[in-house]
Design a protein around this motif. Structure first.
Motif, PDB file in Angstrom:
ATOM      1  N   ILE A  11       0.838  -1.202   0.000  1.00 21.54           N
ATOM      2  CA  ILE A  11       0.000   0.000   0.000  1.00 21.54           C
ATOM      3  C   ILE A  11       0.874   1.253   0.000  1.00 21.54           C
ATOM      4  O   ILE A  11       0.650   2.183  -0.779  1.00 21.54           O
ATOM      5  N   SER A  14       2.524   1.782  -3.382  1.00 22.02           N
ATOM      6  CA  SER A  14       1.632   2.331  -4.409  1.00 22.02           C
ATOM      7  C   SER A  14       1.434   3.831  -4.207  1.00 22.02           C
ATOM      8  O   SER A  14       1.373   4.601  -5.169  1.00 22.02           O
ATOM      9  N   ASP A  57      -6.129  -4.293  -5.274  1.00 21.99           N
ATOM     10  CA  ASP A  57      -5.036  -5.249  -5.454  1.00 21.99           C
ATOM     11  C   ASP A  57      -5.620  -6.601  -5.054  1.00 21.99           C
ATOM     12  O   ASP A  57      -5.740  -6.921  -3.882  1.00 21.99           O
ATOM     13  N   THR A  64      -5.472   0.094  -3.246  1.00 15.44           N
ATOM     14  CA  THR A  64      -4.259   0.889  -3.380  1.00 15.44           C
ATOM     15  C   THR A  64      -4.596   2.086  -4.255  1.00 15.44           C
ATOM     16  O   THR A  64      -5.724   2.229  -4.705  1.00 15.44           O
TER      17      THR A  64
END
Length: 137
Positions: A11, A14, A57, A64
């Motif tokens: 996370i 991203s 995701d 994300t």
């Protein structure tokens, strides 16, 4: 637990990728803030904008962030009277880029803060992983 920490890393990564893309767009805007058209009356560089979206995701089962699109700011182009400029129209006005350096610098600072926040989360998560590995030894 390690799976949750890996998800946290994904996370944060991203978020860092999204802010890196944002900084690239800002840098392009600042670099072209004085780029006028090449011929009389031609449009100059137009400020680029970036839009983000939430993306699932599937492997991690979490949302994300990613770049949705890079667009163009269609706001009015300022004019400057400069009859000697090769890009001047018949009345002597040159269309200038719609880039406002102040706005770009503020956007850059916001992107930098968001990137730093994601980096801090990533560093804390990595530290937790290392501590967990240390306990397992």
């Amino acid at each position: 637990m390690a799976g949750d920490l890996n998800t946290t890393l994904e996370i944060s990564a991203s978020g860092m990728d999204a802010q890196t893309a944002r900084l690239r767009v800002i840098a392009q805007n600042i670099a072209n803030q004085n780029s006028t058209g090449a011929s009389p009356g031609a449009d100059p560089y137009r400020r680029k904008t970036i839009t983000f979206e939430s993306a699932l995701d599937r492997a991690a089962g979490v949302d994300t962030v990613r770049v949705k699109s890079i667009g163009v700011d269609t706001s009015d182009l300022p004019l400057r009277y400069d009859p000697s400029n090769p890009a001047a129209n018949a009345q002597g006005y040159v269309k200038l880029p719609n880039v406002n350096t102040f706005i770009e610098v503020m956007d850059m600072r916001e992107a930098e803060h968001a990137y730093s926040a994601n980096l801090a989360v990533m560093q804390a998560t990595r530290s937790m992983l290392n501590q967990t590995i240390g306990l397992l030894k």
